[in-house]
Scaffold this active site. Structure first.
Site, PDB file in Angstrom:
ATOM      1  N   ARG A  91      18.587   0.305 -15.752  1.00 29.21           N
ATOM      2  CA  ARG A  91      17.140   0.445 -15.588  1.00 29.21           C
ATOM      3  C   ARG A  91      16.481   1.146 -16.781  1.00 29.21           C
ATOM      4  NH1 ARG A  91      18.908  -2.480 -12.549  1.00 29.21           N
ATOM      5  NH2 ARG A  91      18.537  -2.694 -10.303  1.00 29.21           N
ATOM      6  N   SER A 167      11.543  -1.101  -5.050  1.00 27.78           N
ATOM      7  CA  SER A 167      12.411   0.081  -4.922  1.00 27.78           C
ATOM      8  C   SER A 167      11.746   1.256  -5.623  1.00 27.78           C
ATOM      9  CB  SER A 167      13.780  -0.198  -5.540  1.00 27.78           C
ATOM     10  OG  SER A 167      14.447  -1.209  -4.822  1.00 27.78           O
ATOM     11  N   GLU A 265      11.648   4.848  -9.945  1.00 26.10           N
ATOM     12  CA  GLU A 265      11.614   3.624 -10.736  1.00 26.10           C
ATOM     13  C   GLU A 265      10.225   3.343 -11.287  1.00 26.10           C
ATOM     14  OE1 GLU A 265      13.381  -0.028 -10.058  1.00 26.10           O
ATOM     15  OE2 GLU A 265      15.203   0.731  -9.115  1.00 26.10           O
TER      16      GLU A 265
END
Length: 275
Positions: A91, A167, A265
Site C-alpha cells: 500500500r 477499507s 488507508e
C-alpha cells in the site's frame, strides 16, 4: 519486448491517469488480458493506483505495471519511471512516502498477459471455484465484484453501506514472533500472510472484531459497516470529524487489546492532528 525463457508473452497497455479504474479493468478483461482482474470494483482513477500500490484479492498493481508517466513538480519535466524506481511496497510507493506531493501521475503502462489465466491466490476466490476448475477472467472479475458487493465495498446506487472509503485501515505488518504471541494470548490460530524478512501481515478486520468492535455500531453520524469491520460508513449525517473520531476509537481499542497500531488507508487533508 524481451522476456525470460518460459515467461508468458505480455502486451503493453497505457491508460491515462484520469480514466476510471474499473472501466479500465473491464476493458482488459473483455480483451482477454490478464493481470488486473482481481482489482475489479475498486472506485477511483487509474492514475491513483500506483500511488498507493493498490491491491486486492491476491493482486497488486505493481505486479503488472511496466512504467509510470509522471510530471515532476520540482524540475518541471515529465518522465517515465520504471517499477524499480517507484519503491513499491504494501500500500505504498515513493509517490506517497519519501517524495509525497512531488509527482503528478499522468498515465500508467501495464504489461498484461494475452489469454492468461486469472490469479486465484486469495482464499476468498479459491473457495468460490472447485479445485480443478479453470475460470476465465470474466468469471473471476464477476466473483470479485460479488464479494465486494457482499462486503458493502462496491458503489451500488441505493445501498446504504456504499457510503464508505473502502477499507479504512491497512492490514498491520508485525514480526512473526508478535504473531505467535497474539495467537497464544488469544488461543487461536490467527490468520497471517507472509510479508517478508520475518514479518507477517495480520487481517485488520479480525483484530477489530476480536477487540470488541461490532459491525453496525454507530458513533455520531458515522458507523461501522454491517457487512465488514474495515469499512466506516456515513449514515447520512456524519461529519469528517465523526468518522475520524470513530476511527481513533477503533485504533485505541485494538492497540489496547493487541499492542498493534492500525494505520489509515485514506489520505487525510486538513486533519494533521489526527493520530
Amino acid at each position: 519486448g524481451e522476456r525470460a525463457p518460459g515467461a508468458p508473452r505480455r502486451v503493453l497497455v497505457e491508460v491515462a491517469a484520469g480514466e476510471p479504474w474499473d472501466d479500465f479493468v473491464s476493458s482488459c478483461v473483455e480483451s482477454d488480458l490478464a493481470g488486473v482482474e482481481c482489482l475489479s470494483g475498486i472506485p477511483g482513477s487509474a492514475g491513483a493506483t500506483p500511488i498507493q500500490n493498490v491491491g486486492a484479492y491476491g493482486q497488486e498493481v505493481s505486479g503488472a505495471i511496466a512504467s509510470v508517466r509522471a510530471f515532476d513538480r520540482q524540475t518541471g519535466l515529465s518522465l517515465e519511471m520504471e517499477p524499480a524506481s517507484c519503491a513499491f511496497a504494501y500500500r505504498s510507493s515513493r509517490f506517497n512516502t519519501t517524495e509525497r506531493d512531488r509527482y503528478i501521475v499522468l498515465g500508467v503502462t501495464f504489461a498484461l498477459v494475452p489469454r492468461g489465466a486469472p490469479a486465484l491466490r486469495h482464499e476468498a476466490l479459491q473457495g468460490l471455484f472447485r479445485p480443478a476448475a479453470s475460470p476465465g477472467l470474466r468469471e473471476v472479475r464477476d466473483a470479485v465484484r460479488a464479494i465486494r458487493r457482499e462486503k458493502g465495498m462496491l458503489l451500488v446506487e441505493g445501498d446504504p453501506e456504499r457510503r464508505s472509503a473502502g477499507s479504512f485501515f491497512k492490514n498491520p505488518v508485525v514480526t512473526e514472533a508478535r504473531h505467535r504471541e497474539i495467537s497464544a494470548e488469544e488461543r487461536v490460530d490467527l490468520p497471517a500472510f507472509p510479508a517478508g524478512e520475518g514479518r507477517v501481515k495480520l487481517p485488520a478486520a479480525w483484530l477489530i472484531e476480536r477487540a470488541g468492535i461490532r459491525r453496525g455500531m454507530t458513533h455520531g453520524g458515522a458507523g461501522v459497516s454491517t457487512r465488514h469491520a474495515l469499512a466506516l460508513v456515513n449514515r447520512g449525517t456524519a461529519t469528517a470529524r465523526d468518522l475520524l473520531s470513530l476511527a481513533e476509537e477503533i485504533r485505541r481499542v485494538v492497540a489496547a487489546r493487541f499492542a498493534v497500531t492500525l494505520e489509515l488507508e485514506p489520505v487525510l487533508l486538513g486533519f494533521d492532528d489526527f493520530g
